[in-house]
Scaffold this motif. Sequence first.
Motif, PDB file in Angstrom:
ATOM      1  N   GLN A 217       0.640  -1.479  -0.018  1.00 57.98           N
ATOM      2  CA  GLN A 217       0.039  -0.234   0.228  1.00 57.98           C
ATOM      3  C   GLN A 217       0.796   1.521   0.115  1.00 57.98           C
ATOM      4  O   GLN A 217       0.213   2.160  -0.392  1.00 57.98           O
ATOM      5  N   VAL A 218       2.124   1.393   0.592  1.00 59.45           N
ATOM      6  CA  VAL A 218       2.804   2.097   0.368  1.00 59.45           C
ATOM      7  C   VAL A 218       4.009   2.476  -1.059  1.00 59.45           C
ATOM      8  O   VAL A 218       3.713   3.468  -1.427  1.00 59.45           O
ATOM      9  N   PHE A 219       4.362   1.483  -0.355  1.00 59.36           N
ATOM     10  CA  PHE A 219       5.669   1.510  -1.651  1.00 59.36           C
ATOM     11  C   PHE A 219       6.018   1.052  -3.115  1.00 59.36           C
ATOM     12  O   PHE A 219       6.071   0.742  -4.066  1.00 59.36           O
ATOM     13  N   SER A 246       8.069  10.974  -4.346  1.00 60.25           N
ATOM     14  CA  SER A 246       7.469   9.779  -3.158  1.00 60.25           C
ATOM     15  C   SER A 246       8.189   9.373  -3.127  1.00 60.25           C
ATOM     16  O   SER A 246       8.462   8.190  -2.596  1.00 60.25           O
ATOM     17  N   TRP A 260      12.105   0.613  -1.072  1.00 61.11           N
ATOM     18  CA  TRP A 260      12.656   0.052   0.560  1.00 61.11           C
ATOM     19  C   TRP A 260      13.815   0.042   0.931  1.00 61.11           C
ATOM     20  O   TRP A 260      13.917   0.797   2.298  1.00 61.11           O
ATOM     21  N   THR A 263      15.019   3.849   0.961  1.00 61.61           N
ATOM     22  CA  THR A 263      14.375   4.195   2.074  1.00 61.61           C
ATOM     23  C   THR A 263      14.971   3.864   3.332  1.00 61.61           C
ATOM     24  O   THR A 263      14.932   4.261   4.515  1.00 61.61           O
ATOM     25  N   VAL A 345       6.004   9.394   4.031  1.00 58.34           N
ATOM     26  CA  VAL A 345       5.323   8.022   4.407  1.00 58.34           C
ATOM     27  C   VAL A 345       5.531   7.201   4.380  1.00 58.34           C
ATOM     28  O   VAL A 345       5.467   6.403   5.067  1.00 58.34           O
ATOM     29  N   LYS A 346       7.161   7.297   3.432  1.00 60.30           N
ATOM     30  CA  LYS A 346       7.464   5.639   3.794  1.00 60.30           C
ATOM     31  C   LYS A 346       8.393   5.619   4.624  1.00 60.30           C
ATOM     32  O   LYS A 346       8.519   4.809   5.118  1.00 60.30           O
ATOM     33  N   ARG A 348       8.482   6.982   7.445  1.00 54.42           N
ATOM     34  CA  ARG A 348       7.263   6.892   8.981  1.00 54.42           C
ATOM     35  C   ARG A 348       6.814   5.182   8.998  1.00 54.42           C
ATOM     36  O   ARG A 348       6.972   4.645   9.579  1.00 54.42           O
ATOM     37  N   PHE A 349       7.091   4.498   7.858  1.00 54.33           N
ATOM     38  CA  PHE A 349       6.421   3.476   7.774  1.00 54.33           C
ATOM     39  C   PHE A 349       7.790   1.835   7.909  1.00 54.33           C
ATOM     40  O   PHE A 349       7.485   1.348   9.149  1.00 54.33           O
TER      41      PHE A 349
END
Length: 372
Positions: A217-219, A246, A260, A263, A345-346, A348-349
């Motif tokens: 959902q995020v990456f 992003s 990922w 990040t 946002v990533k 933070r994930f």
Amino acid sequence: MRVFNCDHCGHLVFFDSVQCLHCGNALAFVPDQLTMAALAPAPQDGPGLWRRMGERGGTAYSGRLYRMCHNHTHYQACNFAVPANDFSDLCASCRQTRVLPYLSDVANLGRWKQIEAAKRQLFYTLARLGLEPLPGRPGPVFEFLADMPGAPSVLTGHSSGTITLNIAEADDDERARRRIALGEPYRTLIGHLRHESGHFYWDQLVRDGGRTEAFRQVFGDERQDYAAALDAHYALGGHLGDWAASHVSAYAAAHPWEDWAETWAHYLHMLDLLETAASYQASVTVPDPHAATRHQVTDPFATDRPDFQDMVRQWVPLTLLLNSLNRSLGQHDAYPFALSSGAMVKLRFVHDLVQGQAAAPGSARAMSPETH
């Protein structure tokens, strides 16, 4: 990386120190305590053993015996100590290295020493996060390889728990050449190791941790063809559209796995730099005639669950200061990035996943380092 104090005389010492310049005592990093320790020879307790010295010149701590890592005694290539009751001649970091280049080559020996130093830095941060290798929870293994005449070039990467690094990356000129050829703003040994460790911990925390759907959902969907995605990335010169909206880097836009890993590496950059600044009790005021704001940098490891937004509030002015200092010395920006809301946002994930893992019942969160 925070700074330390000699626990014999209190003098300032550093993570890679091997001797206190004030009192002259031998120093080693003790992974079981996550701190630097002053050690005194203890031949009465066994050959090659050292005993940790007490604070400010006191007597040795009873029962705290160590020996130096094999790579220290034979190559002067490590400053980690090994608990006397440990089964291995190698320290907790060096034992993760499975394949070495030919160390009879003096150039290879120098490259390997640099790479191991970066790997110890990675080990420390992962240990602070409670992610270091433990019995029943192995960490990644490392292979440090050199290109051989007539053979394909060694590719840096991760596969099934093994991180491979081409030792040419330890040469400043070669690393700069590759950075320019690939259009990268940043390329370092610690950056490589942090990135590749991200692939390992994707397997551990996302795939095996039951977080795959949340990750997608995020990456995005990592099931897309990986090789084709990288081919497309390099065919376009490493720039896939408006990646900055992003992603933390252009390479992160190549595939969700690389997103990922980039990040993840960036999150470790944040932790290390914030910890360093906090150890110097740094505070930053961004000059503004209308609304100057002072930011006191705090250690992200000082609490069991650091607040991500608080980390970000400190991070932005700290990187502005860092880059301004570099420019004053005619150097390129040490932190050549600008993080968008999408990239945040990533990050933070990653933060929530790591901190949630550390706080889970039964987790083996590393003990806080000793302070003196």
